[in-house]
Design a protein around this motif. Structure first.
Motif, PDB file in Angstrom:
ATOM      1  N   HIS A 218     -11.084   4.694  10.405  1.00 32.03           N
ATOM      2  CA  HIS A 218     -11.360   3.320  10.831  1.00 32.03           C
ATOM      3  C   HIS A 218     -11.658   3.222  12.328  1.00 32.03           C
ATOM      4  CE1 HIS A 218      -6.757   3.354  10.895  1.00 32.03           C
ATOM      5  NE2 HIS A 218      -7.083   3.200  12.166  1.00 32.03           N
TER       6      HIS A 218
ATOM      7  N   ILE B 148     -13.184   0.028   2.966  1.00 35.04           N
ATOM      8  CA  ILE B 148     -11.741  -0.146   2.828  1.00 35.04           C
ATOM      9  C   ILE B 148     -11.065   1.218   2.813  1.00 35.04           C
ATOM     10  CG2 ILE B 148     -11.847  -0.149   0.287  1.00 35.04           C
ATOM     11  CD1 ILE B 148      -9.588  -2.268   0.365  1.00 35.04           C
TER      12      ILE B 148
ATOM     13  N   ILE C  50      -8.979  -3.240  -6.293  1.00 34.21           N
ATOM     14  CA  ILE C  50      -8.474  -3.976  -5.145  1.00 34.21           C
ATOM     15  C   ILE C  50      -8.424  -5.457  -5.449  1.00 34.21           C
ATOM     16  CG2 ILE C  50      -9.223  -2.251  -3.474  1.00 34.21           C
ATOM     17  CD1 ILE C  50     -11.680  -3.864  -2.916  1.00 34.21           C
TER      18      ILE C  50
ATOM     19  N   LEU D  28      -8.454  -8.278  -3.026  1.00 31.95           N
ATOM     20  CA  LEU D  28      -8.537  -8.913  -1.714  1.00 31.95           C
ATOM     21  C   LEU D  28      -9.118 -10.315  -1.831  1.00 31.95           C
ATOM     22  CD1 LEU D  28      -9.884  -5.911   0.415  1.00 31.95           C
ATOM     23  CD2 LEU D  28      -7.549  -6.751   0.227  1.00 31.95           C
TER      24      LEU D  28
ATOM     25  N   SER E  37      -5.402  -1.014   9.032  1.00 30.92           N
ATOM     26  CA  SER E  37      -4.747  -1.406   7.788  1.00 30.92           C
ATOM     27  C   SER E  37      -5.148  -0.486   6.640  1.00 30.92           C
ATOM     28  CB  SER E  37      -5.107  -2.847   7.422  1.00 30.92           C
ATOM     29  OG  SER E  37      -4.532  -3.755   8.329  1.00 30.92           O
ATOM     30  N   PHE E  38      -4.198  -0.232   5.753  1.00 30.56           N
ATOM     31  CA  PHE E  38      -4.399   0.590   4.573  1.00 30.56           C
ATOM     32  C   PHE E  38      -4.082  -0.259   3.345  1.00 30.56           C
ATOM     33  CE2 PHE E  38      -3.804   3.343   8.057  1.00 30.56           C
ATOM     34  CZ  PHE E  38      -4.266   4.611   7.750  1.00 30.56           C
ATOM     35  N   TYR E  39      -4.894  -0.132   2.320  1.00 28.86           N
ATOM     36  CA  TYR E  39      -4.660  -0.866   1.076  1.00 28.86           C
ATOM     37  C   TYR E  39      -3.913   0.039   0.113  1.00 28.86           C
ATOM     38  CZ  TYR E  39      -5.496  -3.990  -2.852  1.00 28.86           C
ATOM     39  OH  TYR E  39      -5.334  -4.859  -3.930  1.00 28.86           O
ATOM     40  N   ASN E  40      -2.723  -0.398  -0.311  1.00 29.59           N
ATOM     41  CA  ASN E  40      -1.790   0.433  -1.058  1.00 29.59           C
ATOM     42  C   ASN E  40      -1.949   0.247  -2.562  1.00 29.59           C
ATOM     43  OD1 ASN E  40       0.312   2.363  -0.892  1.00 29.59           O
ATOM     44  ND2 ASN E  40       1.865   0.796  -1.276  1.00 29.59           N
TER      45      ASN E  40
ATOM     46  N   SER F 292      -5.084   9.213   2.997  1.00 26.86           N
ATOM     47  CA  SER F 292      -5.899   8.052   2.629  1.00 26.86           C
ATOM     48  C   SER F 292      -7.333   8.485   2.370  1.00 26.86           C
ATOM     49  CB  SER F 292      -5.872   7.006   3.751  1.00 26.86           C
ATOM     50  OG  SER F 292      -6.503   7.518   4.918  1.00 26.86           O
TER      51      SER F 292
ATOM     52  N   LYS G  11     -16.272  -0.897  -0.590  1.00 26.84           N
ATOM     53  CA  LYS G  11     -15.506  -1.780  -1.479  1.00 26.84           C
ATOM     54  C   LYS G  11     -16.137  -1.903  -2.853  1.00 26.84           C
ATOM     55  CE  LYS G  11     -13.586  -4.676   2.226  1.00 26.84           C
ATOM     56  NZ  LYS G  11     -13.570  -6.042   2.809  1.00 26.84           N
TER      57      LYS G  11
ATOM     58  N   THR H 142      -1.342  -4.459  -1.681  1.00 22.06           N
ATOM     59  CA  THR H 142      -1.232  -5.189  -0.424  1.00 22.06           C
ATOM     60  C   THR H 142      -1.721  -4.276   0.702  1.00 22.06           C
ATOM     61  OG1 THR H 142       1.042  -4.454   0.024  1.00 22.06           O
ATOM     62  CG2 THR H 142       0.767  -6.519  -1.218  1.00 22.06           C
ATOM     63  N   GLU H 143      -2.056  -4.869   1.847  1.00 22.62           N
ATOM     64  CA  GLU H 143      -2.466  -4.106   3.021  1.00 22.62           C
ATOM     65  C   GLU H 143      -1.288  -3.971   3.982  1.00 22.62           C
ATOM     66  OE1 GLU H 143      -6.935  -4.364   4.243  1.00 22.62           O
ATOM     67  OE2 GLU H 143      -6.211  -6.412   3.963  1.00 22.62           O
TER      68      GLU H 143
END
Length: 381
Positions: free
Chosen positions: A113, A211, A379, A381, A237-240, A367, A372, A223-224
């Motif tokens: 990122h 993402i 996801i 979002l 931020s990482f999306y879990n 990661s 996206k 969640t992020e």
């Protein structure tokens, strides 16, 4: 005709007895199998490069990822300047280090990122416009950059009255110019004049479309969150998501023709650039064997993955680029991963690629970054 099958295994040989009426036929099949890979998915990627004597794998991997993204959308392969992103990131790191009064890691490292942040703010340049190599240099060497920058930044933070670098921003820019040169404000590409922002527009890369996915148990799924690892200086931020969804997401993306930027741990002895494989043998005594022969691998659970992360056996050592899928002769699948350690070395095999087993991926991945659209079903979002 009645046929009975008996199997007896001993040492490294399996003996199979076929009993047909009054005749017994014995067939010996070796259980040790050398890897034989066949391609399942192979997505277009640029040539393997070498990051040289630098800790800038994050820029090489993500730049390669962007090159494949540009090709996917336009059919044009553009050689992106890794050092343009690196130079800009050093300015951001310096600001962050000063504002936190030196109480944070300051190194060559970074994450995918960080490239996207630089692209969003500073645009892109092609390699032919800015290589970051000065004079006749052909290999990147950043051994002196961080020490030189820290000397200036630490003096400013300590309010050293004797320091000749009272304006740290000017000093940082000067140091980067000495080591990396200065990008031109405008440049020609295929006969057209661009600046970095207009060049970005031409590539049709939109940083907000990407993402970063991860899987850890200490945060809620879907969640992020900000992952607290040393190289996340920019608080990305990482999306879990659950571990099985992370693997499914990579498979789905590849099947749709999307590649992924990968952040993982390569400190294991079973990650081998020389042999071009990354394996997770169940039996630790098969470490060396696993580099050449198929072995039984560990069953990686989310709990084991979390434990290895929390005890620092899994760290964010290295970033690479997932560009495809291969399988061995038994049908076991491995990710085709493009590395940035070059190809011209006795220690580099498989043309600079590594075939990473899904077991290794599940345990050692921090990661992945992906468009996206490739994982829209995973996801929320």
């Amino acid at each position: 005709m009645r046929q009975t099958l008996f199997t007896i295994a001993f040492l490294c040989i399996s003996t199979i007895f076929y009993a047909q009426e009054d005749t017994v036929v014995k067939v010996h099949i070796p259980t040790e199998q050398k890897y034989e890979f066949t391609t399942v998915i192979d997505i277009e990627a640029s040539a393997v490069k070498s990051q040289g004597n630098t800790g800038t794998c994050w820029s090489f991997s993500t730049s390669s990822f962007l090159e494949s993204e540009i090709f996917r959308s336009s059919g044009k392969m553009i050689d992106i300047s890794e050092m343009y992103n690196v130079r800009n990131a050093y300015m951001d790191k310096s600001w962050n280090y000063v504002m936190r009064q030196g109480k944070i890691q300051f190194s060559e490292g970074g994450l995918a990122h960080d490239v996207m942040n630089s692209v969003q703010k500073n645009g892109l340049q092609p390699e032919i416009a800015y290589s970051g190599l000065l004079g006749n240099a052909k290999i990147h060497n950043h051994a002196k950059i961080v020490p030189d920058l820290k000397e200036v930044l630490d003096a400013y933070i300590k309010n050293d009255k004797n320091s000749k670098h009272s304006n740290w921003k000017v000093a940082v820019d000067s140091i980067l110019t000495v080591h990396l040169g200065t990008p031109s404000a405008t440049f020609l590409y295929e006969g057209i004049e661009y600046n970095a922002m207009s060049f970005l527009k031409m590539t049709n890369i939109k940083p907000n479309n990407y993402i970063t996915l991860t899987s850890f148990l200490h945060q809620p799924f879907h969640t992020e969150f900000v992952l607290n690892i040393p190289d996340n200086f920019s608080n990305g931020s990482f999306y879990n998501i659950p571990l099985n969804e992370l693997v499914d997401g990579v498979d789905i993306a590849l099947d749709k023709g999307y590649t992924l930027a990968l952040d993982c741990d390569v400190s294991e002895k079973t990650f081998s650039s020389k042999y071009g494989v990354a394996i997770l043998p169940n039996n630790p005594n098969e470490t060396e064997k696993s580099l050449t022969y198929i072995v039984t691998e560990k069953d990686v659970t989310p709990e084991f993955r979390q434990e290895e992360f929390e005890n620092f056996n899994t760290t964010d050592d290295h970033l690479m680029h997932i560009v495809g899928l291969v399988k061995d002769q038994n049908g076991t699948e491995y990710y085709k991963v493009k590395n940035s350690w070059g190809t011209n070395s006795n220690r580099i095999g498989n043309n600079g690629y590594v075939y990473m087993s899904k077991a290794f991926f599940k345990l050692k991945t921090i990661s992945v970054m992906v468009h996206k659209d490739a994982v829209s079903d995973l996801i929320e979002l």
